[in-house]
Design a protein around this motif. Structure first.
Motif, mmCIF file in Angstrom:
data_model
loop_
_atom_site.group_PDB
_atom_site.id
_atom_site.type_symbol
_atom_site.label_atom_id
_atom_site.label_comp_id
_atom_site.label_asym_id
_atom_site.label_seq_id
_atom_site.Cartn_x
_atom_site.Cartn_y
_atom_site.Cartn_z
ATOM 1 N N GLY A 34 0.794 -1.217 0.000
ATOM 2 C CA GLY A 34 0.000 0.000 0.000
ATOM 3 C C GLY A 34 0.825 1.264 0.000
ATOM 4 O O GLY A 34 1.754 1.432 -0.791
ATOM 5 N N ALA A 35 0.493 2.182 0.922
ATOM 6 C CA ALA A 35 1.124 3.500 0.945
ATOM 7 C C ALA A 35 2.637 3.408 1.105
ATOM 8 O O ALA A 35 3.383 4.215 0.527
ATOM 9 N N ASP A 36 3.113 2.445 1.871
ATOM 10 C CA ASP A 36 4.568 2.309 2.040
ATOM 11 C C ASP A 36 5.270 1.953 0.729
ATOM 12 O O ASP A 36 6.450 2.262 0.557
ATOM 13 N N GLY A 37 4.551 1.302 -0.188
ATOM 14 C CA GLY A 37 5.148 0.948 -1.461
ATOM 15 C C GLY A 37 5.371 2.135 -2.376
ATOM 16 O O GLY A 37 6.132 2.037 -3.347
ATOM 17 N N LEU A 38 4.731 3.277 -2.084
ATOM 18 C CA LEU A 38 4.894 4.450 -2.938
ATOM 19 C C LEU A 38 6.287 5.051 -2.846
ATOM 20 O O LEU A 38 6.690 5.821 -3.722
ATOM 21 N N TRP A 39 7.028 4.709 -1.781
ATOM 22 C CA TRP A 39 8.379 5.259 -1.660
ATOM 23 C C TRP A 39 9.313 4.715 -2.728
ATOM 24 O O TRP A 39 10.317 5.356 -3.058
ATOM 25 N N TYR A 40 9.000 3.554 -3.295
ATOM 26 C CA TYR A 40 9.867 2.999 -4.333
ATOM 27 C C TYR A 40 9.889 3.870 -5.586
ATOM 28 O O TYR A 40 10.970 4.281 -6.040
ATOM 29 N N PRO A 41 8.736 4.187 -6.208
ATOM 30 C CA PRO A 41 8.809 5.070 -7.387
ATOM 31 C C PRO A 41 9.333 6.459 -7.060
ATOM 32 O O PRO A 41 9.990 7.091 -7.897
ATOM 33 N N ILE A 42 9.059 6.953 -5.841
ATOM 34 C CA ILE A 42 9.594 8.260 -5.446
ATOM 35 C C ILE A 42 11.121 8.207 -5.411
ATOM 36 O O ILE A 42 11.812 9.088 -5.940
ATOM 37 N N GLY A 43 11.657 7.174 -4.793
ATOM 38 C CA GLY A 43 13.109 7.043 -4.708
ATOM 39 C C GLY A 43 13.752 6.779 -6.051
ATOM 40 O O GLY A 43 14.799 7.360 -6.378
ATOM 41 N N PHE A 44 13.126 5.900 -6.868
ATOM 42 C CA PHE A 44 13.676 5.604 -8.184
ATOM 43 C C PHE A 44 13.774 6.864 -9.044
ATOM 44 O O PHE A 44 14.715 7.030 -9.825
ATOM 45 N N THR A 45 12.786 7.760 -8.916
ATOM 46 C CA THR A 45 12.797 8.989 -9.707
ATOM 47 C C THR A 45 13.703 10.051 -9.084
ATOM 48 O O THR A 45 14.495 10.706 -9.767
ATOM 49 N N GLY A 46 13.586 10.220 -7.765
ATOM 50 C CA GLY A 46 14.336 11.271 -7.084
ATOM 51 C C GLY A 46 15.842 11.090 -7.155
ATOM 52 O O GLY A 46 16.592 12.063 -7.011
ATOM 53 N N GLY A 47 16.303 9.865 -7.387
ATOM 54 C CA GLY A 47 17.729 9.645 -7.491
ATOM 55 C C GLY A 47 18.362 10.446 -8.615
ATOM 56 O O GLY A 47 19.542 10.829 -8.529
ATOM 57 N N TYR A 48 17.594 10.745 -9.659
ATOM 58 C CA TYR A 48 18.147 11.530 -10.764
ATOM 59 C C TYR A 48 18.292 13.002 -10.415
ATOM 60 O O TYR A 48 19.049 13.722 -11.077
#
Length: 595
Positions: free
Chosen positions: A72-86
């Protein structure tokens, strides 16, 4: 789910177009310069599409939706982190890295610090990170094919991807895969966006198949009709209430009815078939969130908070340490183009990640049986047929399947090029085209062997460990090497070794725990919160203690990294010099040094 002609056609078309574009681009590749960095002439927009194409891996196309379905909501950190790394890549690394004139990450470290020993150490870590990231891509290909063709063993999908990727890389290296990866980004965006729009339209009109309940309901999802679930791997299932279930043991032809007690955890063996009556709450694998009220809310405890910070550190800093990402920035003409590329990548990734997040939420309503089998990574593949049975569902599944195979092919291509480039120039030591091709073949076969032998895990979680390793090993030496004059080669080597050993130890602990009852603490699964600060601290402290290891030309090197491009300080390092010792220039530090 059965294999339809539409799905087979989609997979074959993607494979054929990928092979055709790769072979066509290979005609222009005839030198090591072409194979490693595509002559450094890739424009920023095409390079951004190519980076996005190879970066959007199985963890993005399949794993993000699966982790949202489960957590659920905790899984949203993955796309945030994958994108924010750039964002971190753009601010701290992209332009100076290109101005260094290097061809690979080990070559950059030697250009900055002048140590042969450091370069060799970095070489082996690049190989480990690359293969650790490549394995889940091949496993994901096996999962995708098995989802639509249950009779096919997972090794078939992995082998198909390996053969296509190795063939393209052998033909033209970076020059061959640049156009392929740019095309595959737009294909993946189409393959995830079109089903998302269609399924949303079906959902809004109120005509989808029966759902497992609204997401706003505090209770767990429920089976809308009698459902039989085939358990393919050993799982531990948790139930919140008394649950009657029909059980068919492996090798048996008859069902027996058992009652699972409320708030209990049941061990179910692979090959078991479970039948749940209509209206039964959906059991979940033991590490998944069961109640929708908890699924909609982020974790509230200290452990959940620390896990989130650890994940963000790994994804934000790990992006800049991934070899297949870094090698792409070497293909830009100059530092300004490299920074512009990173900005475009941020836009492309942000657009893409909207759709798997949406599909993951819808999967909880329409394919809850995946919470029982534990194979939540198949959510985007199973959702279209579940919501729209019939021809439309088959066509949408074929589109998604084509996008999934594009994800496996593009990321695997980038990883194979980056690892083969390092192996050919630093292990084989000559940097010739023939060495690159042999390295590609060896790395491809080795990755396929590991994919078959290793136990599959959630794609986002296994890729997250790759990010943790890249963040712990390479982000300290990149950030400090670019922005701190005091870095020495002994400090860089000590930080890399300590960070790498800690993450590999956590990976070994976590793997052993999965086979022996899941006893490892959360830190073994998300170690970056500890390993990255320790690696930075060790790098700084050892550098302060070894001032003699600082190169004598540090000022000129730092000027080249940070001077604006029009001033003309940037100099590309010659590929022909790879593996050759330059004795005309002595630099401080132990051991032999090369230019």
């Amino acid at each position: 789910m059965q294999l339809s002609p539409w799905t087979l056609t989609g997979v074959v078309l993607v494979a054929a177009v990928t092979f055709y574009l790769g072979r066509r681009s290979s005609r222009f590749a005839n030198s090591t310069h072409d194979f490693l960095v595509a002559r450094r002439t890739v424009r920023s927009r095409r390079n951004a599409a190519a980076i996005s194409g190879e970066y959007l891996s199985a963890a993005s196309f399949l794993g993000v939706a699966g982790i949202v379905l489960k957590d659920g909501a905790d899984g949203l950190w993955y796309p945030i982190g994958f994108t924010g790394g750039y964002l971190a890549m753009m601010l701290f690394v992209a332009a100076p890295l290109r101005r260094s004139g290097a061809y690979t990450l080990p070559d950059f470290l030697e250009a900055r610090l002048g140590s042969v020993a450091l370069r060799r150490c970095a070489t082996w870590f690049v190989v480990v990170v690359g293969i650790l990231y490549l394995v889940p891509q091949l496993q994901g290909a096996g999962l995708a094919l098995k989802t639509v063709l249950p009779a096919a063993p997972p090794v078939i999908g992995a082998a198909v991807v390996t053969v296509i990727v190795v063939a393209n890389v052998l033909g033209g290296g970076m020059r061959a895969i640049t156009l392929v990866q740019a095309f595959q980004y737009w294909l993946k965006l189409f393959a995830i966006a079109v089903p998302a729009f269609v399924l949303c339209a079906v959902f809004v009109t109120g005509n989808p198949a029966a759902s497992a309940g609204a997401l706003g309901s505090p209770a767990p999802p429920m089976f809308p009709q009698q459902t039989t679930v085939d358990i393919q791997t050993d799982v531990r299932l948790h139930v919140d209430e008394v649950t009657p279930v029909g059980v068919r043991e492996p090798g048996s032809d008859t069902d027996r009815t058992v009652v699972w007690a409320g708030s209990a955890t049941e061990q179910v063996a692979a090959g078991t078939k479970l039948t749940f009556p209509a209206g039964t709450q959906v059991p979940t694998v033991s590490d998944a969130v069961s109640a929708n009220s908890d699924w909609l809310s982020p974790g509230k405890g200290l452990t959940d908070l620390l896990q989130t910070y650890s994940l963000l550190i790994a994804t934000f800093l790990g992006t800049m340490g991934l070899p297949h990402v870094l090698v792409r920035f070497y293909t830009n003409p100059d530092g300004k183009a490299a920074r512009r590329t990173a900005v475009h990548v941020l836009l492309l990734l942000g657009l893409f990640y909207l759709f798997p997040t949406l599909l993951g939420a819808m999967s909880r309503m329409y394919v809850p049986q995946l919470l029982v089998t534990g194979q939540t990574d198949a959510a985007v593949l199973a959702l279209p047929h579940a919501m729209v049975p019939g021809l439309i569902g088959q066509v949408l599944t074929a589109v998604v399947m084509a996008g999934a195979f594009a994800a496996f092919l593009s990321t695997s291509s980038g990883l194979l090029v980056s690892v083969a480039g390092v192996v050919s120039t630093d292990v084989f030591g000559r940097g010739r085209v023939s060495d690159f091709r042999w390295a590609s073949l060896v790395v491809g076969v080795l990755a396929l062997a590991f994919a078959v032998l290793m136990r599959p895990t959630d794609l986002s979680l296994s890729v997250g460990m790759s990010f943790a390793l890249a963040a712990s090993v390479f982000s300290p030496v990149l950030v400090l090497g670019i922005w701190w004059r005091g870095l020495t080669w002994p400090g860089a080597m000590a930080g890399m070794i300590v960070g790498g050993v800690l993450v590999i130890g956590a990976l070994a602990t976590n793997t052993a725990s999965r086979y022996t009852g899941g006893w490892a603490p959360w830190l073994a699964d998300q170690p970056a919160l500890v390993t990255v600060p320790v690696a930075f601290a060790v790098t700084v402290l050892v550098s302060l203690a070894t001032p003699a290891g600082r190169p004598v030309d540090v000022n000129s090197v730092m000027l080249r990294l940070h001077a604006p491009d029009p001033l003309g300080f940037m100099r590309d390092r010659a590929v022909a010099r790879f593996g050759q010792i330059d004795t005309s220039k002595q630099r401080a530090g132990r051991g032999r040094h090369r230019k």
